[in-house]
Structure formats: structure tokens, C-alpha cells
Design a protein around this motif. Structure first.
Motif, mmCIF file in Angstrom:
data_model
loop_
_atom_site.group_PDB
_atom_site.id
_atom_site.type_symbol
_atom_site.label_atom_id
_atom_site.label_comp_id
_atom_site.label_asym_id
_atom_site.label_seq_id
_atom_site.Cartn_x
_atom_site.Cartn_y
_atom_site.Cartn_z
ATOM 1 N N ASN A 50 3.674 -6.696 7.632
ATOM 2 C CA ASN A 50 4.515 -6.385 8.791
ATOM 3 C C ASN A 50 5.138 -7.649 9.372
ATOM 4 O OD1 ASN A 50 1.841 -7.116 9.692
ATOM 5 N ND2 ASN A 50 2.416 -6.428 11.731
ATOM 6 N N GLN A 52 7.129 -9.738 8.042
ATOM 7 C CA GLN A 52 7.473 -10.808 7.106
ATOM 8 C C GLN A 52 8.994 -10.870 6.932
ATOM 9 O OE1 GLN A 52 5.805 -13.137 5.606
ATOM 10 N NE2 GLN A 52 3.682 -12.495 5.703
ATOM 11 N N ASN A 53 9.472 -12.014 6.542
ATOM 12 C CA ASN A 53 10.888 -12.210 6.274
ATOM 13 C C ASN A 53 11.322 -11.328 5.096
ATOM 14 O OD1 ASN A 53 12.999 -13.776 4.520
ATOM 15 N ND2 ASN A 53 13.284 -14.488 6.620
ATOM 16 N N LYS A 54 12.402 -10.595 5.273
ATOM 17 C CA LYS A 54 12.871 -9.667 4.239
ATOM 18 C C LYS A 54 13.161 -10.386 2.922
ATOM 19 C CE LYS A 54 16.500 -6.413 3.114
ATOM 20 N NZ LYS A 54 17.716 -5.742 3.546
ATOM 21 N N TYR A 56 11.914 -13.114 1.783
ATOM 22 C CA TYR A 56 10.651 -13.520 1.172
ATOM 23 C C TYR A 56 10.011 -12.335 0.453
ATOM 24 C CZ TYR A 56 5.716 -14.576 0.712
ATOM 25 O OH TYR A 56 4.449 -14.722 0.210
ATOM 26 N N LEU A 57 9.974 -11.177 1.105
ATOM 27 C CA LEU A 57 9.368 -10.000 0.495
ATOM 28 C C LEU A 57 10.097 -9.596 -0.784
ATOM 29 C CD1 LEU A 57 8.595 -7.891 3.692
ATOM 30 C CD2 LEU A 57 6.938 -9.047 2.209
ATOM 31 N N ALA A 93 11.094 -4.039 1.448
ATOM 32 C CA ALA A 93 11.293 -5.280 2.206
ATOM 33 C C ALA A 93 11.945 -5.003 3.546
ATOM 34 C CB ALA A 93 12.138 -6.259 1.374
ATOM 35 N N THR A 94 12.908 -4.111 3.568
ATOM 36 C CA THR A 94 13.567 -3.740 4.824
ATOM 37 C C THR A 94 12.557 -3.092 5.768
ATOM 38 O OG1 THR A 94 15.700 -3.441 3.749
ATOM 39 C CG2 THR A 94 15.376 -2.303 5.859
ATOM 40 N N TYR A 96 9.107 -3.256 5.783
ATOM 41 C CA TYR A 96 8.034 -4.135 6.266
ATOM 42 C C TYR A 96 8.557 -5.239 7.170
ATOM 43 C CZ TYR A 96 4.547 -1.787 3.493
ATOM 44 O OH TYR A 96 3.693 -0.844 3.001
ATOM 45 N N SER A 97 9.751 -5.743 6.924
ATOM 46 C CA SER A 97 10.286 -6.795 7.794
ATOM 47 C C SER A 97 10.604 -6.246 9.177
ATOM 48 C CB SER A 97 11.521 -7.438 7.173
ATOM 49 O OG SER A 97 12.595 -6.520 7.089
ATOM 50 N N SER A 98 10.814 -4.934 9.293
ATOM 51 C CA SER A 98 11.118 -4.342 10.605
ATOM 52 C C SER A 98 9.864 -3.935 11.371
ATOM 53 C CB SER A 98 12.026 -3.132 10.435
ATOM 54 O OG SER A 98 11.324 -2.046 9.861
ATOM 55 N N LYS A 100 6.416 -4.475 13.368
ATOM 56 C CA LYS A 100 5.882 -5.553 14.229
ATOM 57 C C LYS A 100 4.429 -5.371 14.483
ATOM 58 C CE LYS A 100 9.870 -7.329 14.429
ATOM 59 N NZ LYS A 100 10.204 -8.241 13.417
#
Length: 100
Positions: A50, A52-54, A56-57, A93-94, A96-98, A100
Motif C-alpha cells: 500500500n 508504494q510508488n506505482k 516501482y511496483l 500497481a495503480t 496498490y499505489s492508491s 494508504k
């Protein structure tokens, strides 16, 4: 003043929509080890996803999928990532990066 409230309402809707976005179809496999929303891994050696930078993922999942990534839990992740398309990786990635 009216414009301020419309702007504020827009920000609230944007934040709420990302916080309550439906997880991608293949997220259930990730959730088994990384927990709900990627926030509660079942073991300390598993990273939180949660927030993480998109980019990077995306990069890390593609490196697991190609077999480039070695060490740690790479044997498990290589097998899991091989089942992901580029679209799946982008969606995960979208998502998990969103979170918090």
C-alpha cells in the motif's frame, strides 16, 4: 465562495474514489500474502504494498516476471508474476499505489 465548495467537493470525490476503488481481478492472489489493500502482510519478510510508488511496483513485478529478480522470496514471486499480463501489472500497481 461557490467555486471553493465545488473544488472542495471535487477533491473529496477524487480521494474517496481512489480509497474505495475496487481491487483488480488478480489482487486476491496478492492479498493472500500481502493482506487487505497490501497493508498487512502475513509475515514480516513480505513487504507492504500500500502506498508504494506505482513505477516501482510496475518495475519490480516485471523483473519478477522475467526472472531477473533473485533472492528473498523471488521463487514465489517469479511464479506469481509469470501469470500477470502487462495490463494486470498496470492495474495492480495503480491499485496498490492508491492505497494508504
Amino acid at each position: 465562495m461557490k467555486q471553493f465548495f465545488y473544488g472542495l467537493a471535487g477533491v473529496i470525490l477524487l480521494v474517496a474514489s481512489s480509497a474505495f476503488a475496487a481491487p483488480p481481478a488478480k489482487e486476491a492472489v496478492c492479498r493472500a500474502c500481502h493482506g487487505d489493500g497490501g497493508a498487512k502482510p502475513i509475515m514480516d519478510v513480505y513487504p507492504k504494498l500500500n502506498g508504494q510508488n506505482k513505477g516501482y511496483l510496475v518495475a519490480i513485478l516485471k523483473s519478477y516476471r522475467s526472472g531477473e529478480r533473485k533472492g528473498g522470496q523471488s521463487a514465489v514471486m517469479n511464479a506469481q508474476a509469470k501469470m500477470l499480463s502487462d495490463d494486470d501489472i498496470e492495474a495492480l500497481a495503480t491499485y496498490y499505489s492508491s492505497q494508504k
